[in-house]
Each structure stands twice: as C-alpha cells, then as structure tokens.
Design an enzyme around this catalytic site. Structure first.
Site, PDB file in Angstrom:
ATOM      1  N   LYS A 224       0.822  -1.335  -0.078  1.00  0.00           N
ATOM      2  CA  LYS A 224      -0.122  -0.083  -0.114  1.00  0.00           C
ATOM      3  C   LYS A 224       0.905   1.210  -0.085  1.00  0.00           C
ATOM      4  CE  LYS A 224      -2.795  -3.148  -0.203  1.00  0.00           C
ATOM      5  NZ  LYS A 224      -3.208  -3.672  -1.560  1.00  0.00           N
TER       6      LYS A 224
ATOM      7  N   ASP B 205      -7.123  -0.706  -5.035  1.00  0.00           N
ATOM      8  CA  ASP B 205      -7.800  -1.607  -4.022  1.00  0.00           C
ATOM      9  C   ASP B 205      -7.318  -0.831  -2.542  1.00  0.00           C
ATOM     10  OD1 ASP B 205      -7.978  -5.071  -2.766  1.00  0.00           O
ATOM     11  OD2 ASP B 205      -9.468  -3.594  -2.755  1.00  0.00           O
ATOM     12  N   ASN B 206      -8.146  -1.154  -1.625  1.00  0.00           N
ATOM     13  CA  ASN B 206      -7.770  -1.003  -0.148  1.00  0.00           C
ATOM     14  C   ASN B 206      -7.464   0.363   0.225  1.00  0.00           C
ATOM     15  OD1 ASN B 206      -5.910  -3.825  -0.969  1.00  0.00           O
ATOM     16  ND2 ASN B 206      -7.641  -3.921   0.338  1.00  0.00           N
TER      17      ASN B 206
HETATM   18  C1  LIG Z   1       6.344  -2.921  -4.388  1.00  0.00           C
HETATM   19  N1  LIG Z   1       6.280  -3.676  -5.604  1.00  0.00           N
HETATM   20  C2  LIG Z   1       5.737  -4.798  -5.727  1.00  0.00           C
HETATM   21  N2  LIG Z   1       6.114  -5.350  -7.148  1.00  0.00           N
HETATM   22  C3  LIG Z   1       5.814  -6.531  -7.277  1.00  0.00           C
HETATM   23  N3  LIG Z   1       4.809  -7.446  -6.308  1.00  0.00           N
HETATM   24  C4  LIG Z   1       4.568  -6.832  -5.168  1.00  0.00           C
HETATM   25  C5  LIG Z   1       4.952  -5.356  -4.830  1.00  0.00           C
HETATM   26  N4  LIG Z   1       4.558  -5.155  -3.880  1.00  0.00           N
HETATM   27  C6  LIG Z   1       4.056  -6.155  -3.438  1.00  0.00           C
HETATM   28  N5  LIG Z   1       4.007  -7.411  -4.110  1.00  0.00           N
HETATM   29  C7  LIG Z   1       3.109  -8.525  -4.258  1.00  0.00           C
HETATM   30  O1  LIG Z   1       1.908  -8.161  -4.244  1.00  0.00           O
HETATM   31  C8  LIG Z   1       1.251  -8.837  -3.071  1.00  0.00           C
HETATM   32  C9  LIG Z   1       1.009  -8.045  -2.027  1.00  0.00           C
HETATM   33  C10 LIG Z   1      -0.257  -7.315  -1.817  1.00  0.00           C
HETATM   34  C11 LIG Z   1      -0.097  -6.460  -0.433  1.00  0.00           C
HETATM   35  N6  LIG Z   1      -1.713  -6.524  -0.297  1.00  0.00           N
HETATM   36  C12 LIG Z   1      -2.067  -6.287   0.924  1.00  0.00           C
HETATM   37  O2  LIG Z   1      -1.240  -5.925   1.960  1.00  0.00           O
HETATM   38  C13 LIG Z   1      -3.543  -6.344   1.336  1.00  0.00           C
HETATM   39  C14 LIG Z   1      -3.728  -6.578   2.834  1.00  0.00           C
HETATM   40  C15 LIG Z   1      -5.197  -6.728   3.219  1.00  0.00           C
HETATM   41  C16 LIG Z   1      -5.758  -6.767   4.610  1.00  0.00           C
HETATM   42  C17 LIG Z   1      -6.485  -6.091   5.152  1.00  0.00           C
HETATM   43  C18 LIG Z   1      -6.961  -6.148   6.353  1.00  0.00           C
HETATM   44  C19 LIG Z   1      -5.946  -6.828   7.353  1.00  0.00           C
HETATM   45  F1  LIG Z   1      -6.624  -6.956   8.641  1.00  0.00           F
HETATM   46  C20 LIG Z   1      -5.012  -7.549   6.806  1.00  0.00           C
HETATM   47  C21 LIG Z   1      -4.684  -7.556   5.551  1.00  0.00           C
HETATM   48  C22 LIG Z   1      -6.059  -6.567   2.123  1.00  0.00           C
HETATM   49  C23 LIG Z   1      -5.850  -6.343   0.884  1.00  0.00           C
HETATM   50  O3  LIG Z   1      -6.933  -6.523  -0.164  1.00  0.00           O
HETATM   51  C24 LIG Z   1      -4.462  -6.594   0.499  1.00  0.00           C
HETATM   52  O4  LIG Z   1      -4.221  -6.166  -0.988  1.00  0.00           O
HETATM   53  C25 LIG Z   1       1.990  -9.953  -2.790  1.00  0.00           C
HETATM   54  F2  LIG Z   1       1.832 -10.572  -1.508  1.00  0.00           F
HETATM   55  C26 LIG Z   1       3.415  -9.405  -2.879  1.00  0.00           C
HETATM   56  O5  LIG Z   1       4.484 -10.180  -3.105  1.00  0.00           O
HETATM   57 MG   LIG Z   2      -6.111  -5.709  -1.991  1.00  0.00          MG
END
Ligand SMILES: CNc1ncnc2c1ncn2[C@@H]1O[C@H](/C=C/CNC(=O)c2cc(-c3ccc(F)cc3)cc(O)c2O)[C@H](F)[C@H]1O
Ligand SMILES: [Mg+2]
Length: 214
Positions: free
Chosen positions: A144, A169-170
């Site tokens: 995020k 999203d989020n």
């Molecule tokens: C930074 N650049 C990146 N490049 C390529 N892949 C990436 C990069 N950064 C992450 N990834 C990749 O993208 C994904 C990460 C998704 C992160 N999403 C969330 O944190 C997220 C969190 C909650 C949430 C809400 C409440 C609660 F109590 C707990 C969790 C809800 C949501 O809908 C989310 O999307 C993957 F894991 C990571 O490897």
């Molecule tokens: Mg999300």
C-alpha cells in the site's frame, strides 16, 4: 517446509474448480476464503466493481501490480477482448508459481503475461520489454505504501494518456492515505470512490478510480 496459504488455495482450486472455467476458479477461491482461510484477494464484492470498471473501459493495454494468487488477474483476463493481454507483476516467486498455475487452470494463460519482479524496477521497462506506449487500465493491489511512488513513476515514464484509468484496492483498509490525497487533490486526475467492504468481511473498504486527464 509447511505449505503457504497461496499453495493451499491452489489445492482448493484444483479440487473444487473446473479446468478451463474462470468463473469456477473465482468461486472456488471465494469459497476457500470464506470457509477455510481468509486471504487478501480483492474478493467477490469489490471484484464485481472491478469487473464493471474493466468492462466499461474495455482496455487494450492492462497492468496489474501485485498478482498474489492471480484471483484479480483471472477476474480481469476473463473480460478482455480476444487478442488482448494483461501484464501482471509479482515479486514473490512462491506467489508467482501459484498464480501461474491458477491462471492456467482457468485457461487464461494466453491472455496473461506474469512478470516476476518489483514494480519499481519493471515499470520503467514496460516500453522496451513489452512495446507498451501507454496503459488504458491499471489495477493497484500491491504494498500500500508503494501506490504513490508507482503512480508518479507511471507519469515520469510517460505510461499514462488522457483517459488512462487507475483502479486502486484497499484505499480505506489497510488504507493508502498519501495516494488518496494525491489523486484527489491533483488537477491531473478525476477521482471517484466506490464504497464496499474488505474482502470476505464487514469491515469498510473500497476502490478508488482515478482517470488521468493528460
Ligand atoms: C512494491 N512492488 C511490488 N512489485 C511486485 N509485487 C509486489 C510488490 N509489492 C507487493 N507485491 C506482491 O503483491 C502482493 C501484495 C499485496 C499487498 N496487499 C495487502 O497488503 C493487502 C492487505 C489486506 C489486509 C486488510 C486487513 C487486514 F487485517 C490484513 C490484510 C487486504 C488487501 O486487499 C490487500 O491487498 C504479494 F503478496 C506481494 O509479493
Ligand atoms: Mg487488496
């Protein structure tokens, strides 16, 4: 070593889904998240909003940041016009391996280019590696605190055109305050909030649609 949640999700898709049927893959993941283990897929409620925006934009060039298990990748790819492909970025190899199998199980592998790596490194390579001029539609669902730096990177790399649509999203939970402040106050974007709930819960969350004005 113990399996990861994405790997357990893949097993549930292979057990409960129908090969080549994207709707059954989406349903199998939603069922797994509602009855077995919560997971951070965009989910069914926000997923329907995603579907409606993708259908409205009918994009020729699509980018997704944060593939995770490929749930939103499947949702988007199933709606694309024939011959259109979406590029999705995922830097965790275990997630990428699971996502490739879920996308393939849905029969959508020919509509998806999954690139392993970080958005910060890959966004500047989009033109040279994939022959992209600009993106019609971008779905942000990765870390995020990276939404804001990455949208600025899109601007710097000239990857947005008048009318490019970014859907994030989020924006409430976990929240992306700096990104929201930027797109809502910048004269270069027209933003709109779509209220919904955090996937599979009653917690408030939503999507922010921002149209680049050029
Ligand atoms: C930074 N650049 C990146 N490049 C390529 N892949 C990436 C990069 N950064 C992450 N990834 C990749 O993208 C994904 C990460 C998704 C992160 N999403 C969330 O944190 C997220 C969190 C909650 C949430 C809400 C409440 C609660 F109590 C707990 C969790 C809800 C949501 O809908 C989310 O999307 C993957 F894991 C990571 O490897
Ligand atoms: Mg999300």
């Amino acid at each position: 070593t113990r399996s990861t949640r994405p790997q357990r999700m893949l097993k549930a898709v292979q057990k409960n889904g129908t090969k080549g049927n994207p709707e059954s893959v989406i349903s199998a993941i939603d069922y797994f998240c509602k009855h077995s283990e919560w997971a951070m897929n965009v989910g069914d409620e926000k997923g329907s909003i995603l579907d409606s925006v993708v259908t409205e934009v009918n994009p020729s060039t699509v980018l997704e940041l944060g593939t995770y298990c490929g749930y939103s990748t499947v949702r988007i790819a199933r709606l694309l016009s024939p011959g259109t492909k979406l590029i999705t970025l995922e830097f965790n190899p275990v997630n990428a391996a699971v996502a490739r199998q879920i996308i393939a199980y849905a029969g959508l592998q020919d509509k998806v280019i999954l690139v392993e790596g970080s958005s910060g490194d890959l966004i500047p390579q989009m033109k040279e590696r994939f022959g992209i001029m600009t993106f019609d539609f971008i779905f942000l669902d990765h870390w995020k605190d990276r939404y804001l730096p990455d949208i600025k990177l899109f601007e710097e790399c000239g990857l947005l055109r008048k009318g490019s649509v970014l859907l994030a999203d989020n924006v409430i939970c976990p929240g992306t305050p700096e990104y929201l402040e930027y797109v809502r106050n910048s004269p270069r974007y027209e933003s709109k909030y779509y209220p919904a709930h955090l996937e599979y819960t009653k917690v408030e969350d939503g999507l922010e649609k921002s149209v680049f004005l050029g």
